[in-house]
Design a protein around this motif. Structure first.
Motif, PDB file in Angstrom:
ATOM      1  N   ILE A 298      43.764  45.884  42.480  1.00 17.24           N
ATOM      2  CA  ILE A 298      43.216  46.846  41.532  1.00 17.24           C
ATOM      3  C   ILE A 298      42.615  46.060  40.380  1.00 17.24           C
ATOM      4  CG2 ILE A 298      43.708  48.783  39.998  1.00 17.24           C
ATOM      5  CD1 ILE A 298      46.122  49.415  41.776  1.00 17.24           C
ATOM      6  N   GLY A 299      41.351  46.331  40.045  1.00 17.88           N
ATOM      7  CA  GLY A 299      40.727  45.580  38.978  1.00 17.88           C
ATOM      8  C   GLY A 299      39.642  46.362  38.262  1.00 17.88           C
ATOM      9  N   PHE A 300      39.437  46.029  36.987  1.00 22.85           N
ATOM     10  CA  PHE A 300      38.399  46.654  36.182  1.00 22.85           C
ATOM     11  C   PHE A 300      37.778  45.621  35.256  1.00 22.85           C
ATOM     12  CE2 PHE A 300      40.901  50.319  37.410  1.00 22.85           C
ATOM     13  CZ  PHE A 300      39.933  51.284  37.660  1.00 22.85           C
ATOM     14  N   SER A 312      32.437  41.855  43.618  1.00 24.77           N
ATOM     15  CA  SER A 312      31.511  41.910  44.751  1.00 24.77           C
ATOM     16  C   SER A 312      32.216  42.419  46.002  1.00 24.77           C
ATOM     17  CB  SER A 312      30.917  40.521  45.033  1.00 24.77           C
ATOM     18  OG  SER A 312      31.933  39.595  45.352  1.00 24.77           O
ATOM     19  N   VAL A 313      31.427  42.994  46.896  1.00 23.73           N
ATOM     20  CA  VAL A 313      31.897  43.407  48.217  1.00 23.73           C
ATOM     21  C   VAL A 313      31.516  42.286  49.164  1.00 23.73           C
ATOM     22  CG1 VAL A 313      31.877  45.218  49.957  1.00 23.73           C
ATOM     23  CG2 VAL A 313      31.379  45.780  47.564  1.00 23.73           C
ATOM     24  N   ASP A 327      27.239  44.215  47.809  1.00 19.79           N
ATOM     25  CA  ASP A 327      27.178  45.145  46.678  1.00 19.79           C
ATOM     26  C   ASP A 327      28.037  44.580  45.548  1.00 19.79           C
ATOM     27  OD1 ASP A 327      26.463  47.307  45.200  1.00 19.79           O
ATOM     28  OD2 ASP A 327      27.314  48.815  46.535  1.00 19.79           O
ATOM     29  N   ARG A 328      27.864  45.160  44.355  1.00 14.62           N
ATOM     30  CA  ARG A 328      28.642  44.733  43.195  1.00 14.62           C
ATOM     31  C   ARG A 328      29.132  45.947  42.425  1.00 14.62           C
ATOM     32  NH1 ARG A 328      28.072  39.315  41.789  1.00 14.62           N
ATOM     33  NH2 ARG A 328      26.396  38.179  42.841  1.00 14.62           N
ATOM     34  N   GLY A 329      30.201  45.765  41.627  1.00 15.48           N
ATOM     35  CA  GLY A 329      30.721  46.863  40.846  1.00 15.48           C
ATOM     36  C   GLY A 329      31.511  46.379  39.649  1.00 15.48           C
ATOM     37  N   THR A 330      31.922  47.325  38.780  1.00 24.12           N
ATOM     38  CA  THR A 330      32.721  47.001  37.603  1.00 24.12           C
ATOM     39  C   THR A 330      34.168  47.450  37.748  1.00 24.12           C
ATOM     40  OG1 THR A 330      32.015  49.058  36.545  1.00 24.12           O
ATOM     41  CG2 THR A 330      30.723  47.072  36.076  1.00 24.12           C
ATOM     42  N   GLY A 331      34.530  47.952  38.896  1.00 19.12           N
ATOM     43  CA  GLY A 331      35.909  48.296  39.198  1.00 19.12           C
ATOM     44  C   GLY A 331      36.133  48.166  40.684  1.00 19.12           C
ATOM     45  N   VAL A 332      37.364  47.898  41.088  1.00 22.76           N
ATOM     46  CA  VAL A 332      37.631  47.675  42.503  1.00 22.76           C
ATOM     47  C   VAL A 332      39.033  48.143  42.857  1.00 22.76           C
ATOM     48  CG1 VAL A 332      38.438  45.316  42.066  1.00 22.76           C
ATOM     49  CG2 VAL A 332      37.651  45.937  44.350  1.00 22.76           C
ATOM     50  N   ILE A 333      39.165  48.770  44.020  1.00 21.47           N
ATOM     51  CA  ILE A 333      40.455  49.056  44.644  1.00 21.47           C
ATOM     52  C   ILE A 333      40.339  48.642  46.107  1.00 21.47           C
ATOM     53  CG2 ILE A 333      42.156  50.803  45.273  1.00 21.47           C
ATOM     54  CD1 ILE A 333      41.198  52.481  42.937  1.00 21.47           C
ATOM     55  N   VAL A 334      41.150  47.695  46.537  1.00 25.23           N
ATOM     56  CA  VAL A 334      41.100  47.184  47.912  1.00 25.23           C
ATOM     57  C   VAL A 334      42.503  47.155  48.487  1.00 25.23           C
ATOM     58  CG1 VAL A 334      40.600  45.193  49.365  1.00 25.23           C
ATOM     59  CG2 VAL A 334      39.033  45.788  47.527  1.00 25.23           C
ATOM     60  N   ILE A 335      42.621  47.586  49.735  1.00 22.18           N
ATOM     61  CA  ILE A 335      43.885  47.505  50.472  1.00 22.18           C
ATOM     62  C   ILE A 335      43.644  46.720  51.755  1.00 22.18           C
ATOM     63  CG2 ILE A 335      45.718  48.792  51.617  1.00 22.18           C
ATOM     64  CD1 ILE A 335      45.063  51.146  49.787  1.00 22.18           C
ATOM     65  N   ALA A 359      40.279  48.038  53.619  1.00 22.62           N
ATOM     66  CA  ALA A 359      39.638  49.217  53.036  1.00 22.62           C
ATOM     67  C   ALA A 359      39.435  48.994  51.548  1.00 22.62           C
ATOM     68  CB  ALA A 359      40.483  50.472  53.273  1.00 22.62           C
ATOM     69  N   GLY A 360      38.287  49.433  51.033  1.00 20.10           N
ATOM     70  CA  GLY A 360      38.034  49.243  49.620  1.00 20.10           C
ATOM     71  C   GLY A 360      36.977  50.184  49.092  1.00 20.10           C
ATOM     72  N   SER A 361      36.980  50.327  47.766  1.00 12.25           N
ATOM     73  CA  SER A 361      35.965  51.121  47.097  1.00 12.25           C
ATOM     74  C   SER A 361      35.703  50.520  45.727  1.00 12.25           C
ATOM     75  CB  SER A 361      36.404  52.579  46.965  1.00 12.25           C
ATOM     76  OG  SER A 361      35.337  53.376  46.485  1.00 12.25           O
ATOM     77  N   TRP A 362      34.500  50.795  45.188  1.00  9.10           N
ATOM     78  CA  TRP A 362      34.062  50.154  43.959  1.00  9.10           C
ATOM     79  C   TRP A 362      33.513  51.185  42.973  1.00  9.10           C
ATOM     80  CZ3 TRP A 362      34.634  47.943  48.463  1.00  9.10           C
ATOM     81  CH2 TRP A 362      35.103  46.630  48.512  1.00  9.10           C
ATOM     82  N   ARG A 363      33.643  50.875  41.666  1.00  6.65           N
ATOM     83  CA  ARG A 363      32.977  51.665  40.636  1.00  6.65           C
ATOM     84  C   ARG A 363      31.615  51.049  40.365  1.00  6.65           C
ATOM     85  NH1 ARG A 363      35.483  51.920  34.660  1.00  6.65           N
ATOM     86  NH2 ARG A 363      34.856  49.710  34.738  1.00  6.65           N
ATOM     87  N   ASN A 364      30.572  51.854  40.399  1.00  9.45           N
ATOM     88  CA  ASN A 364      29.223  51.355  40.142  1.00  9.45           C
ATOM     89  C   ASN A 364      29.086  50.891  38.689  1.00  9.45           C
ATOM     90  OD1 ASN A 364      28.367  52.071  42.771  1.00  9.45           O
ATOM     91  ND2 ASN A 364      27.956  54.176  42.099  1.00  9.45           N
ATOM     92  N   PRO A 365      28.226  49.909  38.423  1.00  9.60           N
ATOM     93  CA  PRO A 365      27.986  49.486  37.041  1.00  9.60           C
ATOM     94  C   PRO A 365      27.553  50.663  36.176  1.00  9.60           C
ATOM     95  CG  PRO A 365      26.999  47.928  38.571  1.00  9.60           C
ATOM     96  CD  PRO A 365      27.464  49.091  39.397  1.00  9.60           C
ATOM     97  N   GLY A 366      28.278  50.918  35.094  1.00  8.31           N
ATOM     98  CA  GLY A 366      27.991  52.041  34.225  1.00  8.31           C
ATOM     99  C   GLY A 366      28.499  53.358  34.755  1.00  8.31           C
ATOM    100  N   GLY A 367      29.201  53.367  35.884  1.00 17.14           N
ATOM    101  CA  GLY A 367      29.664  54.597  36.511  1.00 17.14           C
ATOM    102  C   GLY A 367      30.995  55.066  35.970  1.00 17.14           C
ATOM    103  N   ASP A 368      31.650  55.959  36.723  1.00 19.33           N
ATOM    104  CA  ASP A 368      32.947  56.494  36.301  1.00 19.33           C
ATOM    105  C   ASP A 368      33.930  56.400  37.456  1.00 19.33           C
ATOM    106  OD1 ASP A 368      32.427  58.684  38.037  1.00 19.33           O
ATOM    107  OD2 ASP A 368      31.400  59.745  36.420  1.00 19.33           O
ATOM    108  N   LEU A 369      35.156  56.878  37.219  1.00 18.63           N
ATOM    109  CA  LEU A 369      36.208  56.763  38.227  1.00 18.63           C
ATOM    110  C   LEU A 369      35.902  57.570  39.479  1.00 18.63           C
ATOM    111  CD1 LEU A 369      39.411  56.906  35.987  1.00 18.63           C
ATOM    112  CD2 LEU A 369      38.241  54.901  36.910  1.00 18.63           C
ATOM    113  N   GLY A 370      35.011  58.574  39.372  1.00 17.53           N
ATOM    114  CA  GLY A 370      34.636  59.346  40.551  1.00 17.53           C
ATOM    115  C   GLY A 370      33.909  58.527  41.595  1.00 17.53           C
ATOM    116  N   ASP A 371      33.371  57.358  41.189  1.00 15.51           N
ATOM    117  CA  ASP A 371      32.672  56.491  42.146  1.00 15.51           C
ATOM    118  C   ASP A 371      33.603  56.011  43.262  1.00 15.51           C
ATOM    119  OD1 ASP A 371      30.389  56.769  40.670  1.00 15.51           O
ATOM    120  OD2 ASP A 371      30.547  54.828  39.660  1.00 15.51           O
ATOM    121  N   PHE A 372      34.904  55.915  42.963  1.00 15.94           N
ATOM    122  CA  PHE A 372      35.839  55.407  43.963  1.00 15.94           C
ATOM    123  C   PHE A 372      35.937  56.337  45.180  1.00 15.94           C
ATOM    124  CE2 PHE A 372      37.681  53.094  40.251  1.00 15.94           C
ATOM    125  CZ  PHE A 372      37.493  51.816  40.736  1.00 15.94           C
TER     126      PHE A 372
END
Length: 422
Positions: A298-300, A312-313, A327-335, A359-372
């Motif tokens: 878990i990271g931000f 990065s993905v 791809d790239r992001g400003t938040g990450v959750i990976v299992i 499995a993983g998901s990322w927050r887009n740059p400037g995005g919100d938690l809904g991006d996950f």
């Protein structure tokens, strides 16, 4: 009656004194099996000392600590009576071979042939000091040198120094388009290492580096510079809680690794930002051959709307089979979860198979938690892999994994590497 009470007190005190005097005491600690590793270094790593009360629980902790060292593949203790209430403790060591050359060969996103070759010595001077470096050719030349001595000043304090000059061709993502840049990062890092006790340690220090982005080809935008050179400084803090227990290739227990960085750009072209992530690991052994391994990250980071987002993905970091930096992001959750099973075992050679799900998901740059929860950001890749392991060479694990994407725009591919994926 008074005389009887006095007699009872006297008998109790004498019994206590005799009982204390008969406690088992460590007469001497002897190291067996250590050839390259200094016996004095091994003794310095032990909490158990000559002249102290014999404590088997403390000895077990000492052995678990030794088995984490790169130079030692296995260790155990034996206790032998000496005389009176004194006992000798024998610490038996099975050493690893620790001068390890390595090489990786792979292709980039542009189908360019790339490779990395290097060498590390993980037991320099017989004191578990790591020294080494590598050369990399990935369209451009790169090189690095590292020195790490976690027990340079006793069993609690050490230093780490790393120099890197890395040049790669990196994709940059913006406005649903992509451009490729020649990216160079030249860095100097010095960290202080502190191990408080058997399970808790920290690293803290400073990294000074220069980032150089030069546009090569692809999409352009007035808001995205085609040339960018920025000097930066980075404050780093790492905290590790480690309750893992090793038995050759098998691992059991829990580990948490927290990493915080504050990056200051020495100029006005890029904003300062902070980044943190925490890796949680859990391992469980099943019999002699089975091992279940899990990692949750878990990271931000500071949520800037920038094409140079820090997470990065990537095939080699978090999701096997997804591709190199897609791809790239400003938040990450990976299992990551996988089951490892020994298929073949003979003397020092071992073949291990594994089945995994990344499995993983990322927050887009400037995005919100809904991006996950956005299907465009969610990636799930099950797969299979195989490991070739040499039990007497440190980290001598050659792995091959094949991941297959089952989510939107899924890809597939092989991932090669040295060491377990996590």
């Amino acid at each position: 009656m008074r005389y009887l009470k006095a007699l009872l007190v006297f008998v109790f005190l004498v019994g206590t004194f005799i009982s204390y005097g008969q406690e088992k005491i460590i007469y001497d600690i002897k190291i067996r099996g250590a050839k390259k590793t200094k016996a004095s270094f091994i003794k310095s790593m032990l909490e158990s000392k000559s002249g102290e009360v014999l404590d088997s629980a403390k000895l077990k902790k000492d052995i678990a600590q030794l088995k984490r060292l790169p130079a030692i593949s296995h260790a155990y203790f034996q206790i032998f009576f000496s005389h009176d209430n004194l006992y000798n403790v024998f610490v038996n060591i099975e050493e690893n071979f620790t001068i390890i050359p390595y090489g990786n060969v792979y292709t980039t996103n542009n189908d360019e042939f790339a490779y990395r070759v290097g060498i590390n010595e993980f037991n320099f001077l017989g004191r578990n000091i790591t020294i080494g470096g590598f050369f990399q050719r990935d369209i451009y030349n790169s090189h690095a040198f590292n020195f790490r001595a976690p027990f340079l000043f006793g069993r609690k304090f050490g230093l780490s120094f790393t120099y890197q000059n890395l040049t790669t061709q990196e994709p940059v993502f913006f406005n649903n388009t992509t451009a490729d840049y020649k990216y160079n990062n030249t860095s100097y890092e010095l960290l202080g290492l502190v191990q408080f006790n058997f399970r808790n340690r920290i690293e803290a220090g400073l990294n000074i580096f220069t980032e150089d982005y030069q546009y090569k080809f692809g999409a352009t935008s007035p808001s995205v510079p085609q040339s960018l050179v920025v000097d930066k400084s980075l404050l780093k803090f790492i905290y590790e809680y480690n309750a893992l227990d090793y038995f050759y290739e098998s691992v059991s227990g829990f580990r948490s690794l927290f990493n915080f960085q504050y990056v200051k750009a020495n100029g006005t072209q890029l904003p300062d930002f902070s980044i943190w992530w925490n890796d949680f690991f859990y391992y469980k052994r099943f019999g002699e051959n089975g091992n279940w391994a899990n990692r949750v990250r878990i990271g931000f980071a500071s949520n800037e709307d920038t094409p140079f987002a820090p997470f990065s993905v990537d095939n080699n970091i978090n999701v096997r089979g997804v591709g190199n930096i897609i791809d790239r992001g400003t938040g990450v959750i990976v299992i990551n979860t996988e089951y490892r099973h020994v298929l073949y075992r003979k003397k020092n050679l071992m073949i291990q198979g594994n089945a995994f799900i990344d499995a993983g998901s990322w927050r887009n740059p400037g995005g919100d938690l809904g991006d996950f929860s956005d299907s465009d950001n969610l990636r799930i890749y099950p797969g299979l892999g195989i490991r070739f392991i040499h039990k007497k060479v440190y980290n001598a694990i050659f792995r091959i994994d094949y991941g297959y994407g089952i989510t939107k725009n899924g890809t597939q591919g092989f991932v090669f590497g040295i060491g377990q994926y996590f």
